[in-house]
Design a protein around this motif. Structure first.
Motif, PDB file in Angstrom:
ATOM      1  N   PHE A 130       0.837  -1.199   0.187  1.00 18.63           N
ATOM      2  CA  PHE A 130      -0.045   0.087   0.122  1.00 18.63           C
ATOM      3  C   PHE A 130       0.952   1.166   0.097  1.00 18.63           C
ATOM      4  CE2 PHE A 130      -2.093   3.359   2.491  1.00 18.63           C
ATOM      5  CZ  PHE A 130      -3.472   3.472   1.773  1.00 18.63           C
ATOM      6  N   TYR A 131       1.908   1.236   0.869  1.00 19.07           N
ATOM      7  CA  TYR A 131       2.535   2.359   1.314  1.00 19.07           C
ATOM      8  C   TYR A 131       3.443   2.513  -0.251  1.00 19.07           C
ATOM      9  CZ  TYR A 131       5.226   6.137   3.121  1.00 19.07           C
ATOM     10  OH  TYR A 131       5.761   7.341   3.304  1.00 19.07           O
ATOM     11  N   LEU A 132       3.901   1.472  -0.863  1.00 18.44           N
ATOM     12  CA  LEU A 132       4.816   1.782  -2.073  1.00 18.44           C
ATOM     13  C   LEU A 132       3.943   2.035  -3.248  1.00 18.44           C
ATOM     14  CD1 LEU A 132       7.400  -1.317  -1.451  1.00 18.44           C
ATOM     15  CD2 LEU A 132       7.715   1.279  -1.182  1.00 18.44           C
ATOM     16  N   ARG A 133       2.782   2.009  -3.156  1.00 18.70           N
ATOM     17  CA  ARG A 133       1.647   2.414  -4.186  1.00 18.70           C
ATOM     18  C   ARG A 133       2.001   1.408  -5.333  1.00 18.70           C
ATOM     19  NH1 ARG A 133       2.405   7.658  -6.595  1.00 18.70           N
ATOM     20  NH2 ARG A 133       0.411   7.490  -6.751  1.00 18.70           N
ATOM     21  N   GLU A 134       2.433   0.086  -4.872  1.00 20.27           N
ATOM     22  CA  GLU A 134       2.183  -0.912  -5.808  1.00 20.27           C
ATOM     23  C   GLU A 134       0.867  -1.296  -6.271  1.00 20.27           C
ATOM     24  OE1 GLU A 134       5.197  -2.220  -6.881  1.00 20.27           O
ATOM     25  OE2 GLU A 134       6.439  -1.842  -5.185  1.00 20.27           O
ATOM     26  N   ASP A 135       0.707  -1.698  -7.719  1.00 23.44           N
ATOM     27  CA  ASP A 135      -0.984  -1.915  -7.961  1.00 23.44           C
ATOM     28  C   ASP A 135      -1.033  -3.553  -7.819  1.00 23.44           C
ATOM     29  OD1 ASP A 135       0.578  -2.715 -10.286  1.00 23.44           O
ATOM     30  OD2 ASP A 135       0.008  -1.032 -11.394  1.00 23.44           O
ATOM     31  N   HIS A 136       0.135  -4.350  -7.508  1.00 24.84           N
ATOM     32  CA  HIS A 136      -0.133  -5.603  -7.390  1.00 24.84           C
ATOM     33  C   HIS A 136       0.338  -6.405  -5.931  1.00 24.84           C
ATOM     34  CE1 HIS A 136      -0.278  -9.866  -8.791  1.00 24.84           C
ATOM     35  NE2 HIS A 136       0.917 -10.077  -7.919  1.00 24.84           N
ATOM     36  N   TYR A 137      -0.793  -7.011  -5.300  1.00 22.39           N
ATOM     37  CA  TYR A 137      -0.530  -7.309  -4.026  1.00 22.39           C
ATOM     38  C   TYR A 137      -0.268  -8.737  -3.982  1.00 22.39           C
ATOM     39  CZ  TYR A 137      -2.160  -3.148  -1.881  1.00 22.39           C
ATOM     40  OH  TYR A 137      -2.442  -1.876  -1.251  1.00 22.39           O
ATOM     41  N   ALA A 138       0.321  -9.366  -2.948  1.00 21.84           N
ATOM     42  CA  ALA A 138       0.769 -10.985  -2.857  1.00 21.84           C
ATOM     43  C   ALA A 138      -0.769 -11.429  -3.150  1.00 21.84           C
ATOM     44  CB  ALA A 138       1.031 -11.063  -1.495  1.00 21.84           C
ATOM     45  N   PRO A 139      -0.593 -12.567  -3.867  1.00 26.26           N
ATOM     46  CA  PRO A 139      -1.737 -13.584  -4.300  1.00 26.26           C
ATOM     47  C   PRO A 139      -2.208 -14.457  -2.850  1.00 26.26           C
ATOM     48  CG  PRO A 139       0.176 -14.455  -5.208  1.00 26.26           C
ATOM     49  CD  PRO A 139       0.634 -13.434  -4.442  1.00 26.26           C
ATOM     50  N   ALA A 140      -2.723 -13.605  -1.903  1.00 26.68           N
ATOM     51  CA  ALA A 140      -2.897 -14.305  -0.829  1.00 26.68           C
ATOM     52  C   ALA A 140      -4.199 -15.481  -1.091  1.00 26.68           C
ATOM     53  CB  ALA A 140      -3.430 -13.287   0.456  1.00 26.68           C
ATOM     54  N   ARG A 141      -5.109 -15.299  -1.938  1.00 20.12           N
ATOM     55  CA  ARG A 141      -6.087 -16.186  -2.153  1.00 20.12           C
ATOM     56  C   ARG A 141      -5.794 -17.562  -2.497  1.00 20.12           C
ATOM     57  NH1 ARG A 141      -9.571 -15.142   1.215  1.00 20.12           N
ATOM     58  NH2 ARG A 141      -9.246 -17.259   1.487  1.00 20.12           N
ATOM     59  N   LYS A 142      -4.875 -17.315  -3.742  1.00 17.64           N
ATOM     60  CA  LYS A 142      -4.215 -18.490  -4.247  1.00 17.64           C
ATOM     61  C   LYS A 142      -3.311 -19.367  -3.217  1.00 17.64           C
ATOM     62  CE  LYS A 142      -2.247 -18.421  -8.729  1.00 17.64           C
ATOM     63  NZ  LYS A 142      -1.720 -17.775  -9.797  1.00 17.64           N
ATOM     64  N   MET A 143      -2.586 -18.608  -2.506  1.00 14.99           N
ATOM     65  CA  MET A 143      -1.700 -19.128  -1.386  1.00 14.99           C
ATOM     66  C   MET A 143      -2.648 -19.694  -0.482  1.00 14.99           C
ATOM     67  SD  MET A 143       1.446 -16.634  -0.647  1.00 14.99           S
ATOM     68  CE  MET A 143       1.443 -15.353  -1.590  1.00 14.99           C
ATOM     69  N   ILE A 144      -3.813 -19.421   0.067  1.00  8.95           N
ATOM     70  CA  ILE A 144      -4.528 -20.062   0.997  1.00  8.95           C
ATOM     71  C   ILE A 144      -5.139 -21.271   0.510  1.00  8.95           C
ATOM     72  CG2 ILE A 144      -6.594 -19.670   2.407  1.00  8.95           C
ATOM     73  CD1 ILE A 144      -5.752 -16.668   2.762  1.00  8.95           C
ATOM     74  N   GLU A 145      -5.594 -21.370  -0.571  1.00 10.02           N
ATOM     75  CA  GLU A 145      -6.163 -22.185  -1.229  1.00 10.02           C
ATOM     76  C   GLU A 145      -5.088 -23.452  -1.566  1.00 10.02           C
ATOM     77  OE1 GLU A 145      -8.105 -20.801  -4.933  1.00 10.02           O
ATOM     78  OE2 GLU A 145      -9.296 -19.538  -3.263  1.00 10.02           O
ATOM     79  N   ALA A 146      -4.044 -23.054  -2.020  1.00 14.59           N
ATOM     80  CA  ALA A 146      -2.855 -24.104  -2.032  1.00 14.59           C
ATOM     81  C   ALA A 146      -2.289 -24.733  -0.856  1.00 14.59           C
ATOM     82  CB  ALA A 146      -1.606 -23.436  -2.777  1.00 14.59           C
ATOM     83  N   GLY A 147      -2.807 -24.186   0.464  1.00 13.22           N
ATOM     84  CA  GLY A 147      -2.241 -24.700   1.299  1.00 13.22           C
ATOM     85  C   GLY A 147      -1.146 -24.123   2.068  1.00 13.22           C
ATOM     86  N   VAL A 148      -0.676 -22.934   1.773  1.00 12.16           N
ATOM     87  CA  VAL A 148       0.252 -22.383   2.195  1.00 12.16           C
ATOM     88  C   VAL A 148      -0.027 -21.646   3.542  1.00 12.16           C
ATOM     89  CG1 VAL A 148       2.107 -20.288   2.013  1.00 12.16           C
ATOM     90  CG2 VAL A 148       1.529 -21.602   0.020  1.00 12.16           C
ATOM     91  N   PRO A 149       0.574 -21.727   4.714  1.00 15.61           N
ATOM     92  CA  PRO A 149       0.287 -21.182   6.092  1.00 15.61           C
ATOM     93  C   PRO A 149       0.519 -19.316   5.724  1.00 15.61           C
ATOM     94  CG  PRO A 149       1.990 -22.778   6.248  1.00 15.61           C
ATOM     95  CD  PRO A 149       1.871 -22.677   4.906  1.00 15.61           C
ATOM     96  N   VAL A 150      -0.529 -18.811   5.949  1.00 16.10           N
ATOM     97  CA  VAL A 150      -0.288 -17.492   5.760  1.00 16.10           C
ATOM     98  C   VAL A 150      -0.534 -16.637   7.112  1.00 16.10           C
ATOM     99  CG1 VAL A 150      -1.579 -15.395   4.677  1.00 16.10           C
ATOM    100  CG2 VAL A 150      -1.360 -17.480   3.582  1.00 16.10           C
ATOM    101  N   ALA A 151       0.665 -15.784   7.070  1.00 18.67           N
ATOM    102  CA  ALA A 151       0.499 -14.740   8.506  1.00 18.67           C
ATOM    103  C   ALA A 151       0.827 -13.379   7.913  1.00 18.67           C
ATOM    104  CB  ALA A 151       1.739 -15.175   9.326  1.00 18.67           C
ATOM    105  N   LEU A 152       0.352 -12.230   8.709  1.00 21.40           N
ATOM    106  CA  LEU A 152       0.187 -11.006   8.198  1.00 21.40           C
ATOM    107  C   LEU A 152       1.271 -10.229   9.347  1.00 21.40           C
ATOM    108  CD1 LEU A 152      -3.274 -10.345   7.901  1.00 21.40           C
ATOM    109  CD2 LEU A 152      -1.727 -10.246   5.994  1.00 21.40           C
ATOM    110  N   ALA A 153       1.996  -9.313   8.854  1.00 23.63           N
ATOM    111  CA  ALA A 153       2.713  -8.521   9.546  1.00 23.63           C
ATOM    112  C   ALA A 153       2.897  -7.240   9.229  1.00 23.63           C
ATOM    113  CB  ALA A 153       4.343  -9.089   9.882  1.00 23.63           C
ATOM    114  N   SER A 154       3.560  -6.342   9.838  1.00 23.92           N
ATOM    115  CA  SER A 154       3.755  -4.711   9.594  1.00 23.92           C
ATOM    116  C   SER A 154       4.809  -4.359   8.556  1.00 23.92           C
ATOM    117  CB  SER A 154       3.582  -3.867  10.761  1.00 23.92           C
ATOM    118  OG  SER A 154       4.878  -3.902  11.488  1.00 23.92           O
ATOM    119  N   ASP A 155       5.890  -5.069   8.861  1.00 23.92           N
ATOM    120  CA  ASP A 155       7.274  -4.729   8.057  1.00 23.92           C
ATOM    121  C   ASP A 155       7.725  -3.238   8.543  1.00 23.92           C
ATOM    122  OD1 ASP A 155       9.300  -4.864   6.486  1.00 23.92           O
ATOM    123  OD2 ASP A 155       8.237  -4.250   4.852  1.00 23.92           O
TER     124      ASP A 155
END
Ligand code: NIG
Ligand code: FE
Length: 419
Positions: A303-328
């Motif tokens: 968001f802060y880097l104003r990128e238009d492409h975000y990480a493909p979270a839904r794809k990762m969750i569906e594939a069974g990747v454990p997903v966590a969130l952090a601030s950086d």
């Protein structure tokens, strides 16, 4: 069981109860909600969690018990920020103008700004100054509900300055209620002295910095900024393997701006996490799912880097990747240290549900930093890290964009924030 503290009548208690492994797939979106809930605490640990009636029946309340009426509030496990760079000197608001003119993040770095401008400020600061600055940020984070945070070095980039930064993290940890998990990230950028001989800097990392950090027990993890123009996959492998040999578990900043194969490297090495992952490939997603590497997503940075492409979270969750969130949280790509804001951005732009984001900043984040046995959920026997929010439901947290809804923070059974 005698309670030192009894939190009762909460609108909802969200337990984030998981298991031995991080939550994946549909389980990420399942959360246990106890209406009219209570949590009892004794000796810094959780004695009981349940409805107010159940908990009152289970524990002994004496005149010495502090009773906290949480009517109209919700209780969550203390939030875990699994990726921060919270000990640094200076700030980089000057880059905002450049950014708005369209100068890319890596271009600012290539011109000697960005990370390198924070390196100059951090080298110039002594350890006490760094601790003082860190204390201010740690206080902000606690007041916003974060009770455990991973912290990376990487603004020193000399043996002495990296050690100084990690010593500041250690000192800060001993003075702050915020639990810190230290990570060595000497491989954050190539310092100007090594600009023309980057391999020499990799040698320095491998032969001097990592052994010194490990010898002094200053870090648990080793991280690398694997990115085009920064550390290649080959250099990252060498550094992370040296870390492993010295007892530092691998983490990696991977596929943030370009897809180089850092996700595959993380899987090959059995890393604790791979972080950012905006540009991850389908093959990288499969490998991370198979290896059980936690994806630590940092959408406030995107968001802060104003990128238009975000990480493909839904794809990762569906594939069974454990997903966590952090601030950086860092002075360049994400000057935000409020996980409540991260939760909102994750809902809006990663299309994660409120239930998923809550698990991602609690139990899954605890797994990403090797603390899931102690924190990340409200369960009997765990450390009593509890946050009360002025909210009628858990969905209200990501809904209240940019707000701090925290009323009370309890760390190891002690009230450390009361708003
Ligand atoms: O995770 N990507 C590299 N490191 C940080 C940014 C650090 C900085 O800009 O100071 C990050 O985004
Ligand atoms: Fe980072």
């Amino acid at each position: 069981m005698q309670a030192d503290l009894l939190i009762e009548n909460a609108r909802q208690v969200v337990t984030s109860r998981g298991g031995a492994n991080p939550l994946i797939k549909d389980d990420l979106g399942r959360i246990e909600i106890i209406e009219n809930g209570a949590v009892a605490v004794g000796g810094g640990r959780i004695l009981a969690v349940g409805t107010t009636a159940e908990v009152r029946a289970k524990v002994t309340v004496t005149p010495a018990t502090r009773r906290m009426d949480a009517a109209g509030q919700i209780a969550l496990p203390g939030l875990v920020d699994a990726h921060t760079h919270l000990v640094f000197a200076g700030s980089r608001e000057n880059e905002l103008d450049l950014k708005l003119k369209g100068v890319p993040y890596l271009e600012i770095l290539a011109q000697g700004g960005g990370i390198l401008s924070t390196v100059r400020a951090t080298r110039a600061a002594d350890r006490e100054e760094l601790v003082g600055i860190g204390r201010k940020y740690a206080r902000q984070m606690l007041a916003q509900g974060t009770t455990t945070a991973e912290v990376k070095s990487g603004y020193g980039l000399t043996v002495a300055d990296e050690l100084k930064q990690l010593e500041a993290v250690r000192d800060l940890a001993s003075q702050s209620a915020l639990d810190l998990v230290p990570t060595f990230m000497g491989a954050h950028a190539f310092p100007p002295e090594y600009k023309n001989d980057p391999e020499k800097f990799v040698d320095l990392l491998v032969t001097e910095m990592i052994p010194a950090v490990a010898r002094q027990g200053l870090a648990e993890y080793c991280d690398v900024f694997c990115e085009k123009g920064v550390f290649s996959v080959e250099q990252s492998r060498r550094i992370l393997q040296a870390g492993l040999a010295a007892g530092l578990k691998p983490k990696i900043h991977a596929e943030e701006i370009e897809c180089l194969g850092g996700a595959e490297l993380a899987s090959e090495l059995g890393a604790a996490s791979a972080d950012h992952l905006l540009m991850i490939s389908d093959a990288g997603i499969r490998k991370m799912a198979d290896a059980g590497v936690v994806a630590v997503l940092l959408p406030a940075t995107t968001f802060y880097l104003r990128e238009d492409h975000y990480a493909p979270a839904r794809k990762m969750i569906e594939a069974g990747v454990p997903v966590a969130l952090a601030s950086d949280f860092n002075p360049g790509s994400c000057p935000n240290n409020n996980l409540q804001f991260v939760m909102t951005v994750a809902c809006l732009y990663l299309r994660m549900t409120p239930a998923e984001v809550i698990n991602a900043v609690t139990i899954n984040a605890a797994h990403a930093v090797g603390r899931a046995d102690r924190v990340g959920s409200l369960e009997e026997g765990k450390q009593a890290d509890i946050v009360l929010f002025d909210a009628p439901s858990y969905q209200y947290l990501p809904y209240r964009l940019g707000s701090n809804l925290v009323t009370t923070v309890i760390k190891q059974g002690k009230v450390v924030v009361e708003n």
